[in-house]
Motif scaffolding. Structure first.
Motif, short mmCIF file in Angstrom:
data_model
loop_
_atom_site.label_atom_id
_atom_site.label_comp_id
_atom_site.label_asym_id
_atom_site.label_seq_id
_atom_site.Cartn_x
_atom_site.Cartn_y
_atom_site.Cartn_z
N ILE A 42 -19.88 -13.93 18.51
CA ILE A 42 -19.27 -13.31 17.32
C ILE A 42 -20.35 -12.67 16.45
N PHE A 43 -20.12 -11.44 16.04
CA PHE A 43 -21.04 -10.79 15.11
C PHE A 43 -20.26 -9.85 14.20
N GLY A 44 -20.90 -9.45 13.10
CA GLY A 44 -20.20 -8.59 12.15
C GLY A 44 -21.12 -7.54 11.58
N VAL A 45 -20.51 -6.60 10.90
CA VAL A 45 -21.29 -5.56 10.22
C VAL A 45 -21.40 -5.98 8.76
N ASN A 46 -22.62 -6.15 8.27
CA ASN A 46 -22.78 -6.65 6.90
C ASN A 46 -22.82 -5.50 5.89
N GLU A 47 -23.03 -5.87 4.63
CA GLU A 47 -22.96 -4.87 3.55
C GLU A 47 -24.06 -3.81 3.66
N ASN A 48 -25.12 -4.11 4.43
CA ASN A 48 -26.18 -3.11 4.65
C ASN A 48 -25.96 -2.33 5.94
N LYS A 49 -24.80 -2.51 6.52
CA LYS A 49 -24.44 -1.88 7.80
C LYS A 49 -25.34 -2.35 8.95
N GLN A 50 -25.92 -3.52 8.78
CA GLN A 50 -26.66 -4.13 9.89
C GLN A 50 -25.66 -4.91 10.74
N VAL A 51 -25.93 -4.95 12.04
CA VAL A 51 -25.05 -5.71 12.93
C VAL A 51 -25.62 -7.13 13.01
N GLN A 52 -24.85 -8.09 12.53
CA GLN A 52 -25.40 -9.42 12.26
C GLN A 52 -24.72 -10.47 13.11
N THR A 53 -25.53 -11.25 13.83
CA THR A 53 -24.99 -12.32 14.69
C THR A 53 -24.37 -13.41 13.81
#
Ligand code: DGJ
Length: 734
Positions: A42-53
């Motif tokens: 599972i990962f998401g796109v954070n507020e800095n548009k980084q793809v975060q595990t």
């Protein structure tokens, strides 16, 4: 709530419990969720548009939800957020101190690259994410593919230069795998050298970085591109959480295992960044190798069983049903370079008499090849050794009911060869500098289009003109002076990528044109075994060390990463070439029967009783080979660390059959051989036990439940030095 933009559902044929696999994207939280087999990723796109595990491990409930990813605060001004945020793929830019996945230099001297999520697509079991630099037209496509049956993820990254100028890629990885936060991780990895490949090592993961690598131009034996990380250091093979991975690349490579400043463990892998520099012209793209990784809740044993299944079902040629390995004969250890028509025909007759199915002529059949000083590169049949070409021998081999295989070493040239005399510029070299030899040979620069064409053409012609079923593709030295003077200096370092791409393209083209030909990857023993070459080769040669006792350790190490279904294993002569050890023929057979059986002994020296033993063992092997080559392997007693015993068990996928092999180094102090507690059977089913060699203890019942064999166990009657036993279990009622 999860909003699915695309869903992939597949039945899991080999799993008892019906699991599905799926890729979801939640538009509100921008969270991607991949579930398959026993794994969630599972990962998401954070507020800095980084793809975060966000998570990688045991499969979670469908009801579990994840909040939107939020970048981590920096640990201090010295460790900013970019370093502490668990990114799926991070370029070197800003203040990045952890290992980057990508590092580039632009022609204006700018070396800063900051990637942000742009978009994604989900198609079946593929997920592609598009990232872009904050200002420049540099895009990176992150590609994910999930295997529904094992939960193994395949990742790679494609860098696209959409600027109007070239850039240079100085480092490229396929992605970062970030483990759940914990401080008790242990790394397992494989080390080795010629005649001593496949040693399993382990060490605690502590702050800092461990690099597993090859700078040798090819996979190498010093490390193999495989890792496994577990928690709590459970020593039970089949228990505990294990994260594991393997890189599909046969050139210089690196895998970095790093515990960062806030004790997060990150794993990156790709081509080796040492001496690397790939010039990407405007409009061009470069895709990284595949990096495969998975998770097992069933310990290191479970991890290797997942890898084995994955290799058989998804990597090997002919996947998902690659062919079983035939029993082969090869006279390399018996006759060395002294191969000729009469000698090989005589050996072929003897090999056929014991049930061999494939007869292979090794080194020495071509050019002016009397030893290793001459001939490589000149791929014509030696007219003195084979005055009528290979056809009479091939016909003879066929008439004996076997198919025919041939050794080649296409990427090499001896200085004493017509090819080198004609094309001294075809090898890897730096102009005006010494040309180092290894085994009296140079490495042809396969990155050159003319060399690629030459190599493809000679093999193609060989296969067109001769009825060849199998090629043993050897590669006997590492690179030196890796120059490519024919191209401009800023293109030269592309050799690390283009060479390997051309190797794959030759193999792929040969396989397409000659679909019946099987290929073995051999490299002075086991120096080129990886998930890249295995996509083009049916089997591999683990080591030139064929001492059946040493092989127990070699095979044990090998199977952590690779399936016994590709592990070629010869029965050779005693005293063994490597250690001068005396071992019975039974012992040598049982050691080799744990993989793909071959015979490499000098049959001219065998006595009638040796032929009788061999005939019996080959016939028994044929009865069990499907279980050995396709089944689930349990390492019941590992031969490492000075163990006096070794026991393996393999259970067929449907759990109706099992075969176990037991080996004793030497009896001590009247201790009996440890009782063997089997694993992986159906507890309630009844199984009949049968010995392969009469060494079961007398009080064993003939039939008992799976629970009995697993809980009460089996005693084998092994005493003395270098003794071996084997037995099978067959289900008689479910
Ligand atoms: C190295 C291989 O590992 C051996 O099996 C044999 O094929 C020799 N090369 C031949 O030169």
């Amino acid at each position: 709530m999860l909003l699915a933009t695309a869903i992939f559902i597949a039945p899991l044929c080999l799993r008892a419990q019906a699991q599905t696999s799926s890729i979801h994207f939640d538009k509100q939280t921008k969270v991607f969720r991949i579930d398959a087999a026993d794994v969630s990723y599972i990962f998401g796109v954070n507020e800095n548009k980084q793809v975060q595990t966000l998570y990688w491990g045991k499969r979670l409930s469908a009801a579990d939800t994840f909040a939107a990813a939020k970048s981590a605060p920096g640990a201090s001004s010295s460790d900013p957020s970019i370093d502490t945020t668990r990114q799926e793929f991070v370029a070197w830019g800003g203040g990045l101190y952890v290992e980057p996945d990508l590092k580039v230099t632009f022609p204006d001297g700018n070396r800063d690259l900051v990637l942000q999520y742009v978009s994604h697509t989900i198609t079946g079991n593929h997920l592609t994410l598009q990232l872009k630099d904050i200002s420049r037209e540099v895009y990176v496509e992150l590609q994910y593919e999930i295997d529904p049956e094992t939960g193994i993820l395949r990742r790679s990254a494609e860098v696209q230069n959409k600027t109007s100028l070239p850039l240079t890629i100085e480092q490229i990885a396929s992605g970062t795998w970030t483990l759940p936060r914990a401080q008790d991780y242990r790394l397992r990895y494989l080390t080795g050298r010629w005649a001593g490949e496949w040693n399993l090592r382990e060490q605690a993961i502590q702050p800092g970085k461990i690099t597993l690598e090859s700078r040798r131009g090819s996979t190498g034996a010093q490390n193999n591109p495989w890792f496994a990380i577990d928690r709590n250091s459970s020593n039970d093979q089949d228990q505990g959480d294990v994260w594991f991975g393997a890189l599909g690349w046969s050139g210089s490579w690196q895998i970095n295992i790093e515990q960062d400043q806030i004790q997060q463990v990150r794993v990156t892998g790709g081509p080796n960044s040492f001496d690397f520099g790939y010039r990407l012209a405007a409009g061009e793209s470069l895709q990284s190798p595949y990096f495969y990784a998975g998770y097992s809740h069933d310990g290191i044993g479970g991890a290797s069983r997942l890898l084995h299944r994955f290799e058989l079902a998804s990597i090997l040629p002919g996947a998902s049903h690659p062919k079983l390995r035939p029993v082969l004969y090869n006279s390399w250890e018996a006759t060395g370079f002294h191969v000729d028509e009469a000698g090989q025909e005589a050996l072929a007759e003897k090999a056929a008499s014991i049930g061999v199915e494939r007869f292979v002529v090794d080194d020495g059949w071509f050019g002016q090849r009397a030893g290793d000083h001459a001939g490589l590169g000149d791929w014509y049949v030696n007219p003195v050794k084979f005055p009528h070409g290979l056809k009479p021998l091939i016909d003879k081999v066929h008439s004996l009911g076997m198919d025919f295989g041939l050794w080649i070493e296409p990427e090499m040239v001896n200085p004493d060869s017509d090819l080198y005399r004609k094309h001294p510029d075809w090898i890897l070299n730096f102009t005006g500098r010494p040309r180092s030899q290894g085994r009296h040979q140079f490495v042809l620069n396969l990155a050159r289009p003319d060399v690629r064409e030459y190599v493809f053409n000679f093999i193609d012609k060989l296969l067109e003109e001769n009825d060849i079923a199998f090629l043993k593709w050897d590669y006997n030295r590492n690179w030196s002076e890796p120059g490519w003077p024919a191209v401009s200096p800023d293109e030269q370092k592309k050799v690390y990528v283009t060479y390997t791409q051309n190797l794959y393209s030759i193999l792929g083209e040969l396989r397409r044109k000659h679909p019946k030909v099987e290929i073995e990857s051999c490299s002075g023993g086991g120096s080129r075994v990886d998930l890249g070459i295995m996509r083009y080769t049916d089997e591999v040669w683990p080591s030139d060390n064929t001492d059946a006792f040493d092989r127990l350790k070699i095979q044990d190490g090998f199977t952590y990463a690779y399936t016994p279904g590709v592990m070629m294993s010869w029965v050779t002569d005693t005293p063994t070439q490597i250690n001068h050890r005396m071992l019975s023929l039974d012992y040598r057979f049982l050691s080799s029967m744990q993989g793909s059986l071959g015979i490499g002994a000098n049959l001219n020296d065998w006595k009638p009783e040796d032929f009788a033993t061999a005939k019996k063992m080959v016939s028994r092997y044929k009865q069990i080979r499907e279980v050995v080559q396709r089944g689930s392997l349990y390492r019941l007693i590992s031969p490492g660390d000075g163990s006096e015993q070794s026991v393996t068990e393999t259970v067929s996928q449907d759990q109706t059959q099992a075969v176990a092999f037991a080996f004793l180094h030497s009896s001590e102090m009247l201790y009996p051989f440890p009782r063997i507690y089997l694993r992986g059977l159906k507890p309630d089913a009844l199984y009949r036990i049968e010995t392969l060699d009469g060494k079961l203890a007398g009080d064993s019942p003939a039939v008992a439940s799976g629970a009995f064999w697993m809980q009460q166990g089996v005693d084998v009657d092994l005493k003395g030095d270098f003794q071996a036993a084997a037995f099978t279990l067959k289900i008689v009622s479910q």
